[in-house]
Write an enzyme that holds these catalytic residues in place. Structure first.
Site, PDB file in Angstrom:
ATOM      1  N   THR A  69       0.816  -1.214   0.000  1.00 13.08           N
ATOM      2  CA  THR A  69       0.000   0.000   0.000  1.00 13.08           C
ATOM      3  C   THR A  69       0.848   1.261   0.000  1.00 13.08           C
ATOM      4  O   THR A  69       0.610   2.190  -0.772  1.00 13.08           O
ATOM      5  CB  THR A  69      -0.930   0.004   1.229  1.00 13.08           C
ATOM      6  OG1 THR A  69      -1.870  -1.065   1.099  1.00 13.08           O
ATOM      7  CG2 THR A  69      -1.686   1.318   1.337  1.00 13.08           C
ATOM      8  N   CYS A  70       1.853   1.305   0.855  1.00 19.69           N
ATOM      9  CA  CYS A  70       2.629   2.539   1.028  1.00 19.69           C
ATOM     10  C   CYS A  70       3.226   3.021  -0.286  1.00 19.69           C
ATOM     11  O   CYS A  70       3.081   4.180  -0.667  1.00 19.69           O
ATOM     12  CB  CYS A  70       3.730   2.323   2.056  1.00 19.69           C
ATOM     13  SG  CYS A  70       4.771   3.782   2.291  1.00 19.69           S
ATOM     14  N   GLY A  96     -16.413  12.791   4.403  1.00 21.89           N
ATOM     15  CA  GLY A  96     -15.604  12.323   5.525  1.00 21.89           C
ATOM     16  C   GLY A  96     -14.517  13.309   5.881  1.00 21.89           C
ATOM     17  O   GLY A  96     -13.698  13.671   5.033  1.00 21.89           O
ATOM     18  N   GLY A  97     -14.522  13.755   7.136  1.00 20.60           N
ATOM     19  CA  GLY A  97     -13.550  14.746   7.590  1.00 20.60           C
ATOM     20  C   GLY A  97     -12.511  14.173   8.527  1.00 20.60           C
ATOM     21  O   GLY A  97     -11.994  14.875   9.395  1.00 20.60           O
ATOM     22  N   HIS A 104      19.844  26.736  15.223  1.00 18.43           N
ATOM     23  CA  HIS A 104      19.009  27.931  15.079  1.00 18.43           C
ATOM     24  C   HIS A 104      19.273  28.568  13.725  1.00 18.43           C
ATOM     25  O   HIS A 104      20.421  28.664  13.302  1.00 18.43           O
ATOM     26  CB  HIS A 104      19.329  28.932  16.187  1.00 18.43           C
ATOM     27  CG  HIS A 104      18.650  30.267  16.008  1.00 18.43           C
ATOM     28  ND1 HIS A 104      17.319  30.479  16.367  1.00 18.43           N
ATOM     29  CD2 HIS A 104      19.093  31.442  15.481  1.00 18.43           C
ATOM     30  CE1 HIS A 104      16.996  31.734  16.071  1.00 18.43           C
ATOM     31  NE2 HIS A 104      18.058  32.340  15.533  1.00 18.43           N
ATOM     32  N   GLY A 138     -13.054   5.902   5.774  1.00 15.46           N
ATOM     33  CA  GLY A 138     -12.352   4.901   6.571  1.00 15.46           C
ATOM     34  C   GLY A 138     -11.881   3.705   5.773  1.00 15.46           C
ATOM     35  O   GLY A 138     -12.201   3.531   4.600  1.00 15.46           O
ATOM     36  N   LEU A 189      -8.946  15.038   5.343  1.00 11.62           N
ATOM     37  CA  LEU A 189      -8.272  16.317   5.531  1.00 11.62           C
ATOM     38  C   LEU A 189      -6.992  16.410   4.714  1.00 11.62           C
ATOM     39  O   LEU A 189      -6.657  17.468   4.169  1.00 11.62           O
ATOM     40  CB  LEU A 189      -7.960  16.542   7.010  1.00 11.62           C
ATOM     41  CG  LEU A 189      -9.159  16.732   7.941  1.00 11.62           C
ATOM     42  CD1 LEU A 189      -8.686  17.033   9.357  1.00 11.62           C
ATOM     43  CD2 LEU A 189     -10.076  17.833   7.447  1.00 11.62           C
TER      44      LEU A 189
END
EC number: 1.16.1.1
Length: 456
Positions: A42-43, A177-178, A444, A269, A183
């Site tokens: 699948t991936c 579907g949220g 940084h 889903g 999303l």
């Protein structure tokens, strides 16, 4: 009947890695994969790799200013071609990594159990019977197709798999579907230039997350032009020759609505892919959700058969499948010291823009357990690196045990959060308290140095 030392049903991450492990140890391995478009799992083919390739392309598209929709469409078409190129290379590599090994035989066909040690493989031309005393199931999960009138055989309705084959950018995409998948695609297609409407049946977005995190996600996505319709119960998806017509009602008010769409994505889903395995013939049981039941060493109710990856339910991530491989490897060839209970907590990321990453307990879960906690928050706009990137939407949040100082959980909705969450995970796994990250020396400017301020 052909005999093997190991039969692996499914070419996914856990299965293919185990196949290579067994093969290098001199064992004869049969790998069964139902589709020549799914070598590697699948991936590589329909999950992480193609979606993240498109997410990257969408990020580039979001910076295109003053271009027409036609120009955006051309960029999207090229992005799909890039995705196809990447997945094609990886699929081919994965196939040959196994098929070219003298100890591995790859069968392209549908595998199903005839008995506890016998598997039939139906290829395009014949049925082959294989036997082994050791079998591993790695068949993954499939998209749940909701029982909505008009979705079957509708040319404008897509799943998360099929929409990535769509070469024409939809002007208006409606997502049913949220959840996390919905999303991710909403963010991606909005960045490409589609108008996106998300129909979510629940009153709240991503219910498993804290409300402040969910609110930040919703607000940020709305800035991209994404429209959310909560309490939306979809009644039907009909179509004309040119458009889909999505009819839905507000479950709170019973008010009816209809939307025109160029494409409709079902993001309702996924469920374990077991329906054609005939598990009953092998004595392998599933739970109420259809997931294969396994113990801590991934043995099914038939101890000679194991299950790895999405087919056993739980977290559906490639890195979980890879850890499944490690558990079986150590159980068979090592000291059996790894087991499923050892890996909690596990982090995850949702590749919206910016990404949402999380590990461990959120604030709501910790309070439900009556834990004495400290909650830390940091807005992304306070992070110097975020300012240099020009990406200041989002929120960082951490939950700390007040008595021990241990980090119970962390939620990062921020640029580079999919990377930064791994630093938090390492600290938690190493048993460090929050001061370890508070006082750590980071480069940084970087997003990781925000952990200094978050845990201060």
């Amino acid at each position: 009947m052909k005999a093997f030392d190991v039969i692996i049903i499914g070419f996914g991450k856990g299965g293919k890695t185990l196949a290579a492990e067994f093969a290098k140890r001199g064992q004869k391995v049969a790998v069964i994969e139902r589709s020549d478009k799914m070598y590697g799992g699948t991936c590589i083919n329909i999950g992480c790799i193609p979606t993240k390739t498109l997410v990257h392309q969408a990020k580039i598209a979001s910076g295109m200013v003053g271009v027409t929709f036609e120009e955006k469409s051309e960029f999207y078409r090229n992005a799909i071609a890039v995705k196809d190129f990447v997945t094609g290379i990886l699929r081919n590599k994965n196939y040959h990594n196994l098929a070219d090994h003298p100890n591995v035989t790859v069968y392209t066909g549908m595998g199903s159990f005839l008995s506890a040690d016998t598997v039939a493989v139906r290829t395009a031309t014949e049925e082959i019977v294989l036997t082994s005393k050791q079998i591993i199931i790695n068949t993954g999960a499939e998209t749940v197709i909701p029982s909505i009138e008009g979705v079957v055989d509708n040319p404008f309705v897509y799943t998360s798999t099929s929409i990535m084959e769509l070469t024409a950018l939809p002007r208006h995409l409606v997502i049913v579907g949220g959840g996390y998948i919905g999303l991710e695609f909403a963010s991606m297609y909005a960045s490409f230039g589609s108008q996106v409407t998300v129909l979510e049946s629940y009153p709240e977005l991503i219910a498993r997350e804290d409300r402040d995190i969910a609110a930040s996600v919703k607000e940020t996505l709305e800035k991209k032009g994404i429209v959310f319709k909560m309490n939306a119960k979809v009644q039907s998806v009909n179509h004309t020759s040119e458009k889909a017509m999505v009819a839905f009602t507000d479950s709170q008010t019973d008010e009816a609505f209809e939307l025109e769409a160029d494409a409709v994505l079902l993001a309702t889903g996924r469920r374990p892919n077991t329906k054609e395995l005939h598990l009953e013939a092998a004595g392998v049981e599933v739970d109420a959700r259809g997931a294969i039941i396994v113990d801590e060493y991934l043995k099914t109710t038939n101890p000679r058969i194991r299950a790895v990856g999405d087919v056993k339910g739980g977290l559906q991530f490639t890195y979980i499948s890879l850890d499944d491989y490690r558990i079986i490897r150590e159980d068979l060839f090592g000291k059996a010291e790894r087991k499923t209970s050892d890996r909690d907590p596990v982090s995850y990321s949702v590749f919206i823009d910016p990404p949402l990453a999380r590990i461990g307990l959120n604030e709501e879960e910790a309070r439900k357990q009556n834990l004495d906690i400290i909650v830390k928050k940091l807005p992304v706009m306070a992070i110097p690196r975020a300012k240099t990137l020009g990406e200041t939407d989002g929120l960082l949040k951490a939950v700390i045990d007040k008595n021990t100082g241990k980090i119970l959980g962390c939620m990062l909705f921020a640029p580079d959060s999919s990377e930064v969450i791994n630093i938090v995970a390492l600290a938690m796994k190493a048993g460090q308290d929050y001061t370890f990250l508070r006082d750590f020396i980071f480069t940084h400017p970087s997003m990781s140095e925000a952990l200094n301020d978050l845990f201060s």
